[in-house]
Design a protein around this motif. Structure first.
Motif, PDB file in Angstrom:
ATOM      1  N   CYS A  56       5.914   6.452   1.668  1.00  0.00           N
ATOM      2  CA  CYS A  56       4.697   7.809   1.283  1.00  0.00           C
ATOM      3  C   CYS A  56       3.342   6.547   0.991  1.00  0.00           C
ATOM      4  CB  CYS A  56       5.632   8.318   0.200  1.00  0.00           C
ATOM      5  SG  CYS A  56       5.685   9.430   0.936  1.00  0.00           S
ATOM      6  N   TYR A  57       4.199   5.490  -0.146  1.00  0.00           N
ATOM      7  CA  TYR A  57       3.449   4.686  -0.493  1.00  0.00           C
ATOM      8  C   TYR A  57       2.052   3.426   0.151  1.00  0.00           C
ATOM      9  CZ  TYR A  57       1.553  -0.184  -1.833  1.00  0.00           C
ATOM     10  OH  TYR A  57       0.999  -1.425  -1.786  1.00  0.00           O
ATOM     11  N   LEU A  58       2.826   3.437   1.551  1.00  0.00           N
ATOM     12  CA  LEU A  58       1.980   2.756   2.547  1.00  0.00           C
ATOM     13  C   LEU A  58       0.836   3.811   3.204  1.00  0.00           C
ATOM     14  CD1 LEU A  58       4.173   0.894   5.344  1.00  0.00           C
ATOM     15  CD2 LEU A  58       2.587   0.278   3.943  1.00  0.00           C
ATOM     16  N   ILE A  59       1.757   5.371   3.388  1.00  0.00           N
ATOM     17  CA  ILE A  59       0.295   6.439   3.747  1.00  0.00           C
ATOM     18  C   ILE A  59      -1.121   6.426   2.906  1.00  0.00           C
ATOM     19  CG2 ILE A  59      -0.204   8.827   4.140  1.00  0.00           C
ATOM     20  CD1 ILE A  59       2.611   8.444   5.471  1.00  0.00           C
ATOM     21  N   ASN A  60      -0.337   6.613   1.289  1.00  0.00           N
ATOM     22  CA  ASN A  60      -1.784   6.903   0.456  1.00  0.00           C
ATOM     23  C   ASN A  60      -2.498   5.870   0.164  1.00  0.00           C
ATOM     24  OD1 ASN A  60       0.987   9.122  -0.449  1.00  0.00           O
ATOM     25  ND2 ASN A  60      -0.914   9.845  -1.844  1.00  0.00           N
ATOM     26  N   ARG A  61      -1.755   4.625   0.290  1.00  0.00           N
ATOM     27  CA  ARG A  61      -2.814   3.736  -0.084  1.00  0.00           C
ATOM     28  C   ARG A  61      -3.322   3.069   0.710  1.00  0.00           C
ATOM     29  NH1 ARG A  61      -0.294  -2.591   1.092  1.00  0.00           N
ATOM     30  NH2 ARG A  61      -0.556  -1.160   3.323  1.00  0.00           N
ATOM     31  N   GLY A  62      -3.360   4.122   2.109  1.00  0.00           N
ATOM     32  CA  GLY A  62      -5.040   4.085   2.894  1.00  0.00           C
ATOM     33  C   GLY A  62      -5.551   4.939   2.546  1.00  0.00           C
TER      34      GLY A  62
ATOM     35  N   ALA B 220     -10.561   2.195  -9.711  1.00  0.00           N
ATOM     36  CA  ALA B 220      -9.347   2.349 -10.276  1.00  0.00           C
ATOM     37  C   ALA B 220      -9.040   1.137  -8.445  1.00  0.00           C
ATOM     38  CB  ALA B 220      -8.663   3.437 -10.256  1.00  0.00           C
ATOM     39  N   ASN B 221      -8.043   0.072  -8.094  1.00  0.00           N
ATOM     40  CA  ASN B 221      -7.113   0.036  -7.570  1.00  0.00           C
ATOM     41  C   ASN B 221      -6.277   0.615  -6.816  1.00  0.00           C
ATOM     42  OD1 ASN B 221      -5.567  -1.704  -5.682  1.00  0.00           O
ATOM     43  ND2 ASN B 221      -6.040  -3.290  -5.814  1.00  0.00           N
ATOM     44  N   ARG B 222      -6.778   2.054  -6.020  1.00  0.00           N
ATOM     45  CA  ARG B 222      -5.663   2.096  -5.040  1.00  0.00           C
ATOM     46  C   ARG B 222      -4.094   2.064  -5.283  1.00  0.00           C
ATOM     47  NH1 ARG B 222      -5.191   7.157  -2.338  1.00  0.00           N
ATOM     48  NH2 ARG B 222      -6.860   8.123  -3.213  1.00  0.00           N
TER      49      ARG B 222
END
Ligand code: PFF
Length: 511
Positions: A154-160, A358-360
């Motif tokens: 999830c983190y890797l996808i949302n970070r994108g 903010a840094n996403r």
């Protein structure tokens, strides 16, 4: 878009993401089972009526609210209401709480997918669903590791970001899910005895006549079940559609988009039922298990019954098992990333309001870490297998008794969600008035549904939501609590209406 928040690359990308949010675990283990238990085709009709008159209308309202204000739920409710500002907090609280169990269940899917994959690769002798599930539940650290894995995805996808992460994942994930579902349906329907499962799902009254359950639930329970399921399944009243709507361009047609999301979600839920229920029932009958004892819903359907079905298929079973758990995993991820995004968007918007960017990546990381803390509790509890204390046990509250998963589910899906939806309907219908939402809807489409929207949001949505909320409160307090449930439900609606009608915002807008 405003504040460099980003936005959807295309309308079809938005649709895939919104359908991805809607299609989730709820479709696979909730809808088919509830439909079978609650009267088959009759349930489907009630579900569809609720979906059209309540779900579809709230979907339009949420997408419009998000797009009009250009922020997530907290900013959105603050911008338009004076009496219901706080609902925004409810709409961020619920997704956060839902993630506590959604990520654990997602972790279970990764575990099962890997197991089936290794059976496929090494032709290992399969282990029974019962043994597998109980050894997984009683291995809390193992569950935590897989929960972490799920959250990393999830983190890797949302970070994108919106178009670079969420949209990209869903544009590939949704068609793949659909394709896999069709393959599983073909296999499921080819099993001997599958027809019994289809009858359970579709034939009114067959659940009792066929011996699946002893007594049919009351109409009040059916309404509450169908309404609760519809809300959860359409990802409503949890900030997800407000958040996704806030990234949507002004030229897009909200009515058409809402209709597509509702229809697609219902079709996938029905297809998921046809994929799993006939197979589970057919396998049970072949094994000589009385149909009333086959687990056809909830975690046991996914992780016990269906694993046994795959085991019984011989070598090819591991392939179908891998495919199936991958499908469920994709459904879980596509919903989870919308839940994570609600919380992340809140922090991103908050920073923008303060004039900062903010840094996403960092925001998403902190959100996922916070989710991990609560999810670890659910993982450790292992659906009540490990003797972890649950709040309802001391308080004697029925809805909180069994395990942490049920507790978290009751808090979010059971109470916060219908409460949020009822008050949102009252806010749009009676405080700020339907026309303010319709103004937003008109940018992108005509006036065809204005009359329908006005009547539904003012009368049908509050009525439907009082029924759902009352049913949930009754369930919360346990058997025979219908009077408390309906009393509280009607009371909350009355207070909400008074608050809306006496709101300064209403007076201001009327001038
Ligand atoms: N709609 C998802 C399901 O059916 O499993 C669950 C969900 C996702 C609910 C996102 C709410 C939400 F905001």
């Amino acid at each position: 878009m405003e504040n460099n928040r980003g936005g959807w690359g295309s309308n079809i990308g938005f649709l895939m993401a919104a359908i991805g949010s809607a299609v989730g675990l709820g479709n696979i283990w909730g809808f088919p089972y509830k439909m079978g238990r609650s009267g088959g085709f009759t349930f489907l009709i009630i579900y569809l009526l609720l979906a059209v008159f309540v779900g579809f209308v709230i979907m339009i309202g949420e997408l419009a609210l998000g797009r009009r204000t250009g922020t997530g739920p907290i900013g959105a409710y603050h911008a338009v209401s004076s009496r219901f500002k706080w609902i925004g907090w409810l709409a961020v609280f619920s997704p956060f709480i839902i993630m506590s169990f959604y990520s654990v269940l997602g972790g279970y899917c990764i575990e099962y997918m890997s197991l089936n994959l290794s059976n496929l690769a090494f032709r290992a002798a399969p282990i029974s669903g019962e043994d597998l599930f109980s050894s997984m539940l009683t291995n809390p650290w193992g569950s935590v590791v897989f929960t972490v894995l799920f959250l990393v995805i999830c983190y890797l996808i949302n970070r994108g970001g919106i178009s670079g992460g969420i949209e990209k994942f869903n544009t590939v994930g949704m068609p793949a899910l659909f394709f896999m579902l069709v393959i599983i349906i073909v296999k499921s329907l080819s099993m001997e005895g599958a027809i019994e499962g289809l009858k359970f799902m579709f034939v009114p009254g067959y659940a009792v006549a066929g011996g699946f359950i002893e007594t049919a639930p009351s109409i009040g329970t059916v309404l509450a079940t169908a309404g609760g399921q519809m809300f959860f399944s359409l990802s409503l009243a949890m900030g997800a559609m407000i958040t996704y709507g806030s990234y949507l361009g002004k030229q897009e047609n909200l009515v058409k988009n809402s209709a597509i999301i509702v229809i697609a979600d219902t079709i996938v839920a029905t297809m998921a039922g046809i994929a799993v229920i006939p197979a589970a029932v057919a396998h049970g009958i072949q094994q000589g298990i009385p149909v009333g004892e086959i687990a056809l819903g909830g975690p046991s359907l996914l992780f016990v019954t269906l694993q046994n079905v795959f085991n019984s298929m011989g070598d090819i079973g591991a392939l179908f098992g891998t495919l199936f758990y991958l499908l469920v995993l994709i459904a879980a991820i596509s919903s989870a990333i919308s839940l994570v995004e609600v919380v992340a968007t809140f922090f991103i918007d908050h920073a923008a309001q303060k004039g900062r960017t903010a840094n996403r990546g960092r925001v998403v990381l902190y959100v996922c870490l916070a989710i991990l803390v609560e999810a670890a509790l659910v993982a450790f509890d292992g659906l009540g297998s490990n003797g972890v204390w649950v709040p309802g046990q001391s308080l004697g509250i029925a809805g909180w008794n069994d395990c942490w998963l049920d507790f978290m589910d009751m808090l979010s899906e059971g109470l916060a969600m219908p409460l949020g939806a009822l008050l949102m309907g009252i806010m749009v219908g009676w405080e700020i008035g339907p026309d303010s939402t319709l103004d937003e809807v008109h940018s992108g489409c005509g006036r065809g549904i204005d009359g329908f929207f006005r009547i539904s949001i003012k009368f049908l949505v509050p009525l439907g939501m009082v029924l759902v909320l009352s049913g949930q409160i009754s369930e919360f307090f346990g058997a025979d609590a219908a009077t408390i449930g309906y009393g509280l439900g009607i009371g909350i609606c009355a207070v909400g209406l008074i608050a809306a009608l006496t709101s300064p915002k209403r007076r201001e807008l009327k001038k």
